[in-house]
Design an enzyme around this catalytic site. Sequence first.
Site, mmCIF file in Angstrom:
data_model
loop_
_atom_site.group_PDB
_atom_site.id
_atom_site.type_symbol
_atom_site.label_atom_id
_atom_site.label_comp_id
_atom_site.label_asym_id
_atom_site.label_seq_id
_atom_site.Cartn_x
_atom_site.Cartn_y
_atom_site.Cartn_z
ATOM 1 N N ASP A 283 0.954 -1.111 -0.029
ATOM 2 C CA ASP A 283 0.087 0.128 -0.056
ATOM 3 C C ASP A 283 0.800 1.421 0.111
ATOM 4 O OD1 ASP A 283 -2.121 -1.751 0.149
ATOM 5 O OD2 ASP A 283 -2.020 -1.721 2.470
ATOM 6 N N LYS B 113 2.234 2.054 -5.127
ATOM 7 C CA LYS B 113 2.826 1.584 -6.253
ATOM 8 C C LYS B 113 1.808 1.697 -7.461
ATOM 9 C CE LYS B 113 3.199 -2.529 -4.364
ATOM 10 N NZ LYS B 113 2.774 -2.179 -2.959
ATOM 11 N N HIS C 26 -4.427 -2.218 -5.823
ATOM 12 C CA HIS C 26 -3.666 -0.848 -6.347
ATOM 13 C C HIS C 26 -4.764 0.341 -6.662
ATOM 14 C CE1 HIS C 26 0.066 -3.375 -7.774
ATOM 15 N NE2 HIS C 26 -0.315 -3.646 -6.500
ATOM 16 N N THR C 27 -4.544 1.561 -5.980
ATOM 17 C CA THR C 27 -5.501 2.421 -6.323
ATOM 18 C C THR C 27 -5.181 3.316 -7.377
ATOM 19 O OG1 THR C 27 -6.134 2.634 -3.970
ATOM 20 C CG2 THR C 27 -6.906 4.180 -5.349
ATOM 21 N N THR D 90 -10.001 -4.752 1.803
ATOM 22 C CA THR D 90 -10.799 -5.401 2.901
ATOM 23 C C THR D 90 -11.317 -3.982 3.714
ATOM 24 O OG1 THR D 90 -8.943 -5.111 4.436
ATOM 25 C CG2 THR D 90 -9.127 -7.468 3.239
ATOM 26 N N ARG E 228 -10.185 -2.392 5.841
ATOM 27 C CA ARG E 228 -9.755 -2.458 7.304
ATOM 28 C C ARG E 228 -8.834 -1.315 7.560
ATOM 29 N NH1 ARG E 228 -6.735 -8.150 8.044
ATOM 30 N NH2 ARG E 228 -5.993 -7.500 5.784
ATOM 31 N N ARG F 180 -5.813 1.102 8.171
ATOM 32 C CA ARG F 180 -4.288 0.821 8.300
ATOM 33 C C ARG F 180 -3.639 1.182 9.317
ATOM 34 N NH1 ARG F 180 -3.812 2.130 1.725
ATOM 35 N NH2 ARG F 180 -4.703 0.176 1.004
ATOM 36 N N ASP G 59 2.892 14.630 0.833
ATOM 37 C CA ASP G 59 1.814 15.533 1.196
ATOM 38 C C ASP G 59 1.413 15.354 2.840
ATOM 39 O OD1 ASP G 59 0.899 13.402 -0.498
ATOM 40 O OD2 ASP G 59 -0.955 14.157 0.238
ATOM 41 N N SER H 159 5.716 11.451 -4.870
ATOM 42 C CA SER H 159 4.375 11.648 -5.285
ATOM 43 C C SER H 159 3.756 12.360 -4.027
ATOM 44 C CB SER H 159 3.722 10.174 -4.867
ATOM 45 O OG SER H 159 2.340 10.208 -4.898
HETATM 46 P P1 GTP Z 1 -0.451 -2.965 -2.830
HETATM 47 O O1 GTP Z 1 -0.069 -3.813 -4.075
HETATM 48 O O2 GTP Z 1 -1.887 -3.290 -2.230
HETATM 49 O O3 GTP Z 1 0.352 -2.990 -1.922
HETATM 50 O O4 GTP Z 1 -1.144 -1.351 -3.003
HETATM 51 P P2 GTP Z 1 -0.434 0.131 -3.531
HETATM 52 O O5 GTP Z 1 1.034 0.083 -3.408
HETATM 53 O O6 GTP Z 1 -0.787 0.055 -5.191
HETATM 54 O O7 GTP Z 1 -1.137 1.080 -2.850
HETATM 55 P P3 GTP Z 1 -2.708 1.394 -2.479
HETATM 56 O O8 GTP Z 1 -3.527 1.805 -3.603
HETATM 57 O O9 GTP Z 1 -3.423 0.116 -1.630
HETATM 58 O O10 GTP Z 1 -2.824 2.513 -1.156
HETATM 59 C C1 GTP Z 1 -1.933 3.671 -1.570
HETATM 60 C C2 GTP Z 1 -3.121 4.796 -0.977
HETATM 61 O O11 GTP Z 1 -2.636 6.029 -1.057
HETATM 62 C C3 GTP Z 1 -4.217 4.988 -1.859
HETATM 63 O O12 GTP Z 1 -5.588 5.259 -1.407
HETATM 64 C C4 GTP Z 1 -3.691 5.915 -3.150
HETATM 65 O O13 GTP Z 1 -4.929 6.715 -3.780
HETATM 66 C C5 GTP Z 1 -3.038 6.840 -2.195
HETATM 67 N N1 GTP Z 1 -1.803 7.584 -2.694
HETATM 68 C C6 GTP Z 1 -1.114 7.158 -3.330
HETATM 69 N N2 GTP Z 1 0.008 8.185 -3.523
HETATM 70 C C7 GTP Z 1 -0.318 9.160 -2.726
HETATM 71 C C8 GTP Z 1 0.356 10.419 -2.410
HETATM 72 O O14 GTP Z 1 1.387 10.751 -2.556
HETATM 73 N N3 GTP Z 1 -0.351 11.299 -1.490
HETATM 74 C C9 GTP Z 1 -1.611 10.889 -0.850
HETATM 75 N N4 GTP Z 1 -2.162 11.678 -0.115
HETATM 76 N N5 GTP Z 1 -2.295 9.620 -1.244
HETATM 77 C C10 GTP Z 1 -1.622 9.030 -1.945
HETATM 78 P P1 IMP Z 2 -2.697 -12.631 2.852
HETATM 79 O O1 IMP Z 2 -1.611 -12.200 1.640
HETATM 80 O O2 IMP Z 2 -3.862 -12.617 2.324
HETATM 81 O O3 IMP Z 2 -2.533 -14.163 3.120
HETATM 82 O O4 IMP Z 2 -2.298 -11.675 4.009
HETATM 83 C C1 IMP Z 2 -1.334 -11.926 4.828
HETATM 84 C C2 IMP Z 2 -0.887 -10.566 5.314
HETATM 85 O O5 IMP Z 2 -0.275 -9.598 4.269
HETATM 86 C C3 IMP Z 2 -1.874 -9.797 6.135
HETATM 87 O O6 IMP Z 2 -1.474 -9.030 7.044
HETATM 88 C C4 IMP Z 2 -2.290 -8.798 4.982
HETATM 89 O O7 IMP Z 2 -2.988 -7.777 5.377
HETATM 90 C C5 IMP Z 2 -1.052 -8.445 4.248
HETATM 91 N N1 IMP Z 2 -1.352 -8.076 2.776
HETATM 92 C C6 IMP Z 2 -1.478 -8.915 1.712
HETATM 93 N N2 IMP Z 2 -1.588 -8.479 0.565
HETATM 94 C C7 IMP Z 2 -1.436 -6.961 0.650
HETATM 95 C C8 IMP Z 2 -1.440 -5.770 -0.049
HETATM 96 O O8 IMP Z 2 -1.585 -5.744 -1.122
HETATM 97 N N3 IMP Z 2 -1.200 -4.687 0.966
HETATM 98 C C9 IMP Z 2 -1.134 -4.629 2.111
HETATM 99 N N4 IMP Z 2 -1.240 -5.695 3.038
HETATM 100 C C10 IMP Z 2 -1.179 -7.095 2.267
HETATM 101 MG MG MG Z 3 -2.798 -1.854 -1.473
#
Ligand code: GTP
Ligand code: IMP
Ligand code: MG
Length: 342
Positions: A13, A16, A43-44, A251, A253, A255, A283, A321
């Site tokens: 999270d 990426k 991924h958002t 989920t 949940r 963070r 930010d 970012s």
């Molecule tokens: P995983 O593969 O699940 O690990 O996800 P991820 O690395 O792609 O990140 P995810 O999108 O789950 O969470 C990042 C959160 O931060 C999202 O809500 C994004 O929209 C937000 N976000 C990303 N970059 C920035 C930033 O520079 N500033 C702010 N305020 N929010 C950001």
């Molecule tokens: P699982 O991969 O669903 O078995 O979860 C195992 C652990 O990895 C838990 O703590 C999850 O919250 C965490 N987890 C798995 N994938 C992600 C992700 O993409 N972002 C953040 N936590 C993750």
């Molecule tokens: Mg994520």
Amino acid sequence: MPCTVVVGGNFGDEGKGKVIAYLANKDKPNIIARGGVGPNAGHTVYLDGKKYGLRQLPCGFVYQNARLLIGPGVLIDPNVVLDEISLTKTEGRVGIDYNCAIIEDKHIKEDQASEHLKNKIGSTGTGCGPANVDRINRTVKLAKEIPELEPYHTDVPLEVNLALGDEKYVFIENSQGFGLSLYHGTYPYCTSKDVSASSAAADVGIGPTKVDEVILIFKSFPTRVGEGPFKNALTAEESKERGIEEFGTVTGRPRRSGLPDWDMMKRAVMINGATQIGITCIDYFDRSYAGTKNFDDLTNQMKSFVKEVEDKLTVPVTLISTGPDTDHIIDLRDEKIAEKRE
Ligand code: GTP
Ligand code: IMP
Ligand code: MG
């Protein structure tokens, strides 16, 4: 550079998805291939004001001309991937490797009913752990056995290696983050496989010698969802006071947020072989700077954080970012990579 891998340096999270969406629009890669565990990821990314929380497809879908691939190392939940293909209108450009392992309902039920996985580890309940167990037992179904996926079947390693042979540009978009790696993370509070850059390359079927750049993404205030140790965690009240509360994409949940853990970050640099660092959520230091695109416009506190990262980790910070939108970014690659060459 023809082959760039993007990986997470905290507990997932890190943002990426957003960084990859920016890079895809800017660099126009021919292929964007997903590595990582499977639909436990969220991924958002924003496109035309609409928010997408993608679990299987690469966030790089925002760049319309890229071929979107999912490597054989990644678990597929057919319902999730088919929904995402129709939601993103990417039917004509998605390829799913024949050998991706399939998550079935039984895996999801087992994940959600398991006291160990759901409660002790705090899994996402998406069936990834139990499906990887079946893969290791060599009983899991593969994508080539699923007729609904037939229109998307392809040989991802072949496509990616042929593209690299033609000097085409390939991105590998990994999921999760360093602290969740089965090998290098906070075992047993981790996910069901390694999520470092080497595994990302293996997930899509390319050898380590083919990778040119590894961009490691760190969050200014790292987060962790699920159970497990989190050095320098803030209390819920402290996060709220700083205005940096977050909720999981998959989920919902809450963070946990924290301050940087430099030892873990150094290890993430070492094990991923990082050549560049991306910092997200800068930010969070001061929300009124969200969306800033010039380094000079950042506050002194933000600039000194970037300097601290570079001094402590000795890898250039090339991307910063500043907000959730795809173009909320400071891109220092030209300048920093030239500096590195000098
Ligand atoms: P995983 O593969 O699940 O690990 O996800 P991820 O690395 O792609 O990140 P995810 O999108 O789950 O969470 C990042 C959160 O931060 C999202 O809500 C994004 O929209 C937000 N976000 C990303 N970059 C920035 C930033 O520079 N500033 C702010 N305020 N929010 C950001
Ligand atoms: P699982 O991969 O669903 O078995 O979860 C195992 C652990 O990895 C838990 O703590 C999850 O919250 C965490 N987890 C798995 N994938 C992600 C992700 O993409 N972002 C953040 N936590 C993750
Ligand atoms: Mg994520």
